[in-house]
Design a protein around this motif. Structure first.
Motif, PDB file in Angstrom:
ATOM      1  N   LEU A   1      87.729 -46.904  50.925  1.00  0.00           N
ATOM      2  CA  LEU A   1      89.255 -45.552  51.541  1.00  0.00           C
ATOM      3  C   LEU A   1      89.031 -46.007  52.755  1.00  0.00           C
ATOM      4  CD1 LEU A   1      88.219 -42.391  49.484  1.00  0.00           C
ATOM      5  CD2 LEU A   1      90.119 -43.884  49.390  1.00  0.00           C
ATOM      6  N   HIS A   2      87.680 -46.248  53.358  1.00  0.00           N
ATOM      7  CA  HIS A   2      87.711 -46.637  55.236  1.00  0.00           C
ATOM      8  C   HIS A   2      88.227 -47.830  55.538  1.00  0.00           C
ATOM      9  CE1 HIS A   2      84.992 -42.457  55.243  1.00  0.00           C
ATOM     10  NE2 HIS A   2      85.982 -42.997  55.975  1.00  0.00           N
ATOM     11  N   LEU A   3      88.070 -49.304  54.501  1.00  0.00           N
ATOM     12  CA  LEU A   3      88.571 -50.251  55.445  1.00  0.00           C
ATOM     13  C   LEU A   3      90.416 -50.266  55.402  1.00  0.00           C
ATOM     14  CD1 LEU A   3      88.352 -52.188  51.672  1.00  0.00           C
ATOM     15  CD2 LEU A   3      87.351 -52.079  53.922  1.00  0.00           C
ATOM     16  N   THR A   4      90.869 -48.976  55.369  1.00  0.00           N
ATOM     17  CA  THR A   4      91.727 -48.877  55.570  1.00  0.00           C
ATOM     18  C   THR A   4      92.653 -47.420  56.681  1.00  0.00           C
ATOM     19  OG1 THR A   4      93.013 -48.049  53.882  1.00  0.00           O
ATOM     20  CG2 THR A   4      93.654 -50.077  54.016  1.00  0.00           C
ATOM     21  N   GLU A   5      91.424 -46.752  56.662  1.00  0.00           N
ATOM     22  CA  GLU A   5      91.541 -45.012  56.905  1.00  0.00           C
ATOM     23  C   GLU A   5      89.949 -45.497  58.531  1.00  0.00           C
ATOM     24  OE1 GLU A   5      90.938 -41.661  54.485  1.00  0.00           O
ATOM     25  OE2 GLU A   5      93.355 -42.502  52.906  1.00  0.00           O
ATOM     26  N   PRO A   6      90.017 -44.494  59.291  1.00  0.00           N
ATOM     27  CA  PRO A   6      89.500 -45.370  60.451  1.00  0.00           C
ATOM     28  C   PRO A   6      87.817 -44.092  59.923  1.00  0.00           C
ATOM     29  CG  PRO A   6      91.120 -43.434  62.147  1.00  0.00           C
ATOM     30  CD  PRO A   6      91.345 -44.694  60.019  1.00  0.00           C
ATOM     31  N   TRP A   7      86.702 -44.261  60.195  1.00  0.00           N
ATOM     32  CA  TRP A   7      85.756 -43.627  59.766  1.00  0.00           C
ATOM     33  C   TRP A   7      85.502 -42.626  61.038  1.00  0.00           C
ATOM     34  CZ3 TRP A   7      81.814 -43.858  55.881  1.00  0.00           C
ATOM     35  CH2 TRP A   7      82.494 -45.308  55.484  1.00  0.00           C
ATOM     36  N   ARG A   8      85.701 -41.248  60.862  1.00  0.00           N
ATOM     37  CA  ARG A   8      86.031 -40.067  61.697  1.00  0.00           C
ATOM     38  C   ARG A   8      84.117 -39.604  62.662  1.00  0.00           C
ATOM     39  NH1 ARG A   8      90.994 -38.002  62.782  1.00  0.00           N
ATOM     40  NH2 ARG A   8      89.298 -35.739  63.499  1.00  0.00           N
ATOM     41  N   ILE A   9      84.503 -39.615  64.560  1.00  0.00           N
ATOM     42  CA  ILE A   9      83.079 -40.232  64.666  1.00  0.00           C
ATOM     43  C   ILE A   9      83.574 -38.701  65.871  1.00  0.00           C
ATOM     44  CG2 ILE A   9      81.270 -40.769  66.037  1.00  0.00           C
ATOM     45  CD1 ILE A   9      81.620 -43.373  65.346  1.00  0.00           C
ATOM     46  N   ALA A  10      82.543 -37.445  65.482  1.00  0.00           N
ATOM     47  CA  ALA A  10      82.964 -36.489  65.924  1.00  0.00           C
ATOM     48  C   ALA A  10      81.817 -36.434  67.611  1.00  0.00           C
ATOM     49  CB  ALA A  10      82.786 -34.968  65.352  1.00  0.00           C
ATOM     50  N   ILE A  11      81.929 -36.605  69.023  1.00  0.00           N
ATOM     51  CA  ILE A  11      80.705 -36.496  70.110  1.00  0.00           C
ATOM     52  C   ILE A  11      81.068 -35.370  70.506  1.00  0.00           C
ATOM     53  CG2 ILE A  11      80.751 -37.376  72.611  1.00  0.00           C
ATOM     54  CD1 ILE A  11      82.287 -39.450  71.760  1.00  0.00           C
ATOM     55  N   ALA A  12      79.910 -34.110  70.282  1.00  0.00           N
ATOM     56  CA  ALA A  12      80.025 -33.362  70.791  1.00  0.00           C
ATOM     57  C   ALA A  12      78.628 -32.516  71.455  1.00  0.00           C
ATOM     58  CB  ALA A  12      80.261 -32.407  69.258  1.00  0.00           C
ATOM     59  N   GLY A  13      78.461 -31.379  71.453  1.00  0.00           N
ATOM     60  CA  GLY A  13      77.432 -30.799  72.321  1.00  0.00           C
ATOM     61  C   GLY A  13      77.269 -29.804  73.160  1.00  0.00           C
ATOM     62  N   ARG A  14      76.735 -29.211  74.211  1.00  0.00           N
ATOM     63  CA  ARG A  14      76.884 -28.375  75.083  1.00  0.00           C
ATOM     64  C   ARG A  14      77.822 -28.264  76.387  1.00  0.00           C
ATOM     65  NH1 ARG A  14      75.295 -23.722  72.626  1.00  0.00           N
ATOM     66  NH2 ARG A  14      72.838 -24.030  72.192  1.00  0.00           N
ATOM     67  N   PRO A  15      78.582 -27.765  77.250  1.00  0.00           N
ATOM     68  CA  PRO A  15      79.582 -28.418  77.956  1.00  0.00           C
ATOM     69  C   PRO A  15      78.198 -29.377  79.359  1.00  0.00           C
ATOM     70  CG  PRO A  15      79.853 -25.798  77.694  1.00  0.00           C
ATOM     71  CD  PRO A  15      78.219 -26.565  77.373  1.00  0.00           C
ATOM     72  N   ASN A  16      79.412 -30.034  79.677  1.00  0.00           N
ATOM     73  CA  ASN A  16      79.136 -30.964  80.868  1.00  0.00           C
ATOM     74  C   ASN A  16      77.672 -32.151  80.664  1.00  0.00           C
ATOM     75  OD1 ASN A  16      79.872 -31.936  83.552  1.00  0.00           O
ATOM     76  ND2 ASN A  16      77.460 -30.492  84.383  1.00  0.00           N
ATOM     77  N   VAL A  17      77.872 -32.106  79.586  1.00  0.00           N
ATOM     78  CA  VAL A  17      76.185 -33.066  79.314  1.00  0.00           C
ATOM     79  C   VAL A  17      76.731 -35.004  79.356  1.00  0.00           C
ATOM     80  CG1 VAL A  17      75.316 -31.671  77.195  1.00  0.00           C
ATOM     81  CG2 VAL A  17      76.570 -32.998  76.571  1.00  0.00           C
ATOM     82  N   GLY A  18      78.248 -34.807  79.373  1.00  0.00           N
ATOM     83  CA  GLY A  18      78.307 -36.139  79.710  1.00  0.00           C
ATOM     84  C   GLY A  18      79.151 -36.739  78.332  1.00  0.00           C
ATOM     85  N   LYS A  19      79.714 -36.267  77.665  1.00  0.00           N
ATOM     86  CA  LYS A  19      80.391 -35.980  76.282  1.00  0.00           C
ATOM     87  C   LYS A  19      82.022 -37.197  76.454  1.00  0.00           C
ATOM     88  CE  LYS A  19      81.348 -32.433  74.679  1.00  0.00           C
ATOM     89  NZ  LYS A  19      80.068 -31.522  75.425  1.00  0.00           N
ATOM     90  N   SER A  20      82.699 -37.112  77.770  1.00  0.00           N
ATOM     91  CA  SER A  20      84.170 -37.389  78.203  1.00  0.00           C
ATOM     92  C   SER A  20      83.295 -38.970  78.499  1.00  0.00           C
ATOM     93  CB  SER A  20      84.705 -36.144  79.207  1.00  0.00           C
ATOM     94  OG  SER A  20      85.133 -35.444  78.459  1.00  0.00           O
ATOM     95  N   SER A  21      82.308 -38.899  79.458  1.00  0.00           N
ATOM     96  CA  SER A  21      82.161 -40.284  79.684  1.00  0.00           C
ATOM     97  C   SER A  21      81.091 -40.857  79.139  1.00  0.00           C
ATOM     98  CB  SER A  21      80.640 -39.483  81.342  1.00  0.00           C
ATOM     99  OG  SER A  21      81.234 -39.516  81.608  1.00  0.00           O
ATOM    100  N   LEU A  22      80.882 -40.420  78.134  1.00  0.00           N
ATOM    101  CA  LEU A  22      80.452 -41.492  76.584  1.00  0.00           C
ATOM    102  C   LEU A  22      81.933 -42.247  75.899  1.00  0.00           C
ATOM    103  CD1 LEU A  22      78.096 -42.842  74.635  1.00  0.00           C
ATOM    104  CD2 LEU A  22      78.119 -41.126  73.563  1.00  0.00           C
ATOM    105  N   ILE A  23      82.749 -41.119  75.481  1.00  0.00           N
ATOM    106  CA  ILE A  23      83.668 -41.708  74.989  1.00  0.00           C
ATOM    107  C   ILE A  23      84.405 -42.738  75.739  1.00  0.00           C
ATOM    108  CG2 ILE A  23      85.882 -40.087  75.493  1.00  0.00           C
ATOM    109  CD1 ILE A  23      86.472 -40.107  72.451  1.00  0.00           C
ATOM    110  N   ASN A  24      84.225 -42.922  77.041  1.00  0.00           N
ATOM    111  CA  ASN A  24      85.161 -43.766  77.873  1.00  0.00           C
ATOM    112  C   ASN A  24      84.553 -44.890  78.036  1.00  0.00           C
ATOM    113  OD1 ASN A  24      87.637 -41.931  78.317  1.00  0.00           O
ATOM    114  ND2 ASN A  24      85.948 -41.355  80.674  1.00  0.00           N
ATOM    115  N   ALA A  25      83.253 -44.828  77.847  1.00  0.00           N
ATOM    116  CA  ALA A  25      82.023 -45.754  77.525  1.00  0.00           C
ATOM    117  C   ALA A  25      82.322 -46.770  76.378  1.00  0.00           C
ATOM    118  CB  ALA A  25      80.220 -45.357  78.288  1.00  0.00           C
ATOM    119  N   LEU A  26      82.010 -45.947  75.488  1.00  0.00           N
ATOM    120  CA  LEU A  26      82.301 -47.085  73.802  1.00  0.00           C
ATOM    121  C   LEU A  26      83.838 -47.410  73.759  1.00  0.00           C
ATOM    122  CD1 LEU A  26      80.293 -43.604  71.902  1.00  0.00           C
ATOM    123  CD2 LEU A  26      79.635 -45.864  72.579  1.00  0.00           C
ATOM    124  N   VAL A  27      85.326 -47.391  74.291  1.00  0.00           N
ATOM    125  CA  VAL A  27      85.714 -47.899  74.469  1.00  0.00           C
ATOM    126  C   VAL A  27      86.913 -48.535  75.587  1.00  0.00           C
ATOM    127  CG1 VAL A  27      86.850 -45.095  72.681  1.00  0.00           C
ATOM    128  CG2 VAL A  27      86.935 -45.791  75.083  1.00  0.00           C
TER     129      VAL A  27
END
Length: 378
Positions: free
Chosen positions: A170-196
């Motif tokens: 099913l994921h050959l055509t539908e992307p796997w969903r990866i949620a980046i979560a945690g407490r506030p201000n631990v760098g989640k937004s920085s991590l998604i920017n680094a990954l993409v």
């Protein structure tokens, strides 16, 4: 339509019959000035497709049997203009999926062509091409052979193996969903920017900056992935932030994998234990955590030997410097898809999976004939 709607640079419309030739002569102005019947068969005729004040460069090819193909710019608008002209001249319009159902050698081949139009990586396309070429059909045929020879246990095991690969299919055509979560201000937004690899999310040192669910599509180890950056999870009196937290929890509930981010500078104790405690506080004492990968961010702030070596469930990284980011990406790929090969038979549509599930139930109940009848629907 011979081509799917999507990312292609060229769209192709095929037509046949007197009405098709009428539409061509009414709309196509060849550079050599000849009508369609005077164009040499199986040769390219360059010109313009004229629709009111609009002129579009096209290529037209006719064959000896009276059929024509019009090659225009890809996308939706150009092809729709040409289809509208054919329909106005009296042609019956057949869309691409309808044509596949009519002309494909098998249902699997038609489904594979539809899926290939939605594949976004070379790896997933290679697997789909293998299924189209007969890998899945041969396995289903082999299972029918086992059933015909009363080898019910062997048939059940082969169906089990196919169903075990269903999520990958099913994921050959539908992307796997990866949620980046945690407490506030631990760098989640920085991590998604680094990954993409680009500035997808706003980064600010004030807790609670991310208020809505943010997504970014990329590929990891050849698999299509949708990263989801959600609000930091905490109790808050701010109604807007509270709504962001509620949406974040929804994303965690549907994710294929959760990256739970910890702050290395504030970390005390074992990262896995801290993650599990934060997870329970966020979701309740009985919440499952088997789909979580613990990521300790801001490792560059630690002394040189303070960040621990990676384990299967914990990875120290620095989203700011890129330290150990490659190792994290590799770990994500292994966690999502432990192993998959284009040589394996893989069901890739919900219809196929439902048929296999029905066949499995019949085999378990000892109804070999019923299972065979279901598998013939492939």
């Amino acid at each position: 339509m011979l081509t799917p709607v999507g990312r292609g640079a060229i769209a192709v419309v095929a037509a046949e019959g007197d009405a098709a030739r009428t539409a061509i002569d009414a709309s196509f102005v060849a550079a050599n000035g000849r009508p369609i019947l005077q164009q040499p068969p199986d040769r390219i005729a360059f010109g313009h497709w004229v629709c009111g004040a609009h002129r579009e460069e096209v290529i037209v090819i006719r064959d000896d049997d009276g059929g024509v193909e019009v090659h225009c710019h890809g996308g939706v608008t150009a092809a729709e203009r040409i289809l509208t002209a054919f329909a106005g001249a009296g042609c019956e319009v057949e869309l691409w999926p309808e044509r596949l159902d009519r002309t494909a050698a098998s249902k699997i081949e038609a489904e594979a062509d539809l899926a290939l139009a939605r594949a976004t990586t070379r790896r997933t396309a290679a697997i789909l091409l293998a299924q189209r070429a007969g890998t899945l059909s041969r396995e289903v045929s082999g299972i029918r052979g086992d059933l015909a020879s009363s080898r019910l246990a062997a048939a059940r095991d082969r169906i089990d193996a196919l169903l075990a690969r269903a999520q990958v299919g099913l994921h050959l055509t539908e992307p796997w969903r990866i949620a980046i979560a945690g407490r506030p201000n631990v760098g989640k937004s920085s991590l998604i920017n680094a990954l993409v690899g680009y500035q997808r999310a706003i980064v600010f040192d004030q807790p609670g900056t991310t208020r809505d669910v943010l997504t970014a599509d990329t590929a990891i180890d050849g698999w299509p992935v949708r990263l989801v950056d959600a609000a930091g999870i905490r109790e808050t009196e701010d109604e807007l932030e509270a709504e962001g937290v509620r949406r974040a929890r929804q994303q965690l509930a549907t994710a294929d994998l959760v990256l739970w981010v910890l702050d290395a500078w504030e970390l005390t104790g074992d990262p896995q234990a801290v993650m599990k405690q934060e997870w329970r506080e966020a979701h309740g004492p009985t919440a499952a955590s088997s789909l979580i990968l613990t990521v300790v961010n801001k490792a560059d702030l630690l002394p040189g030997d303070a960040s621990q070596p990676p384990t299967d469930g914990v990875q120290f990284v620095s989203a700011r410097t890129g330290e150990r980011l490659a190792e994290l990406i590799e770990l994500i790929g292994r966690r999502l898809v432990p192993a998959a090969s284009a040589d394996e038979a893989i069901p890739f549509t919900r219809r196929q999976i439902e048929l296999l599930s029905a066949a499995h139930a019949s085999v378990v109940a000892g109804r070999a004939n019923d299972a065979t009848a279901v598998l013939w629907k492939f």
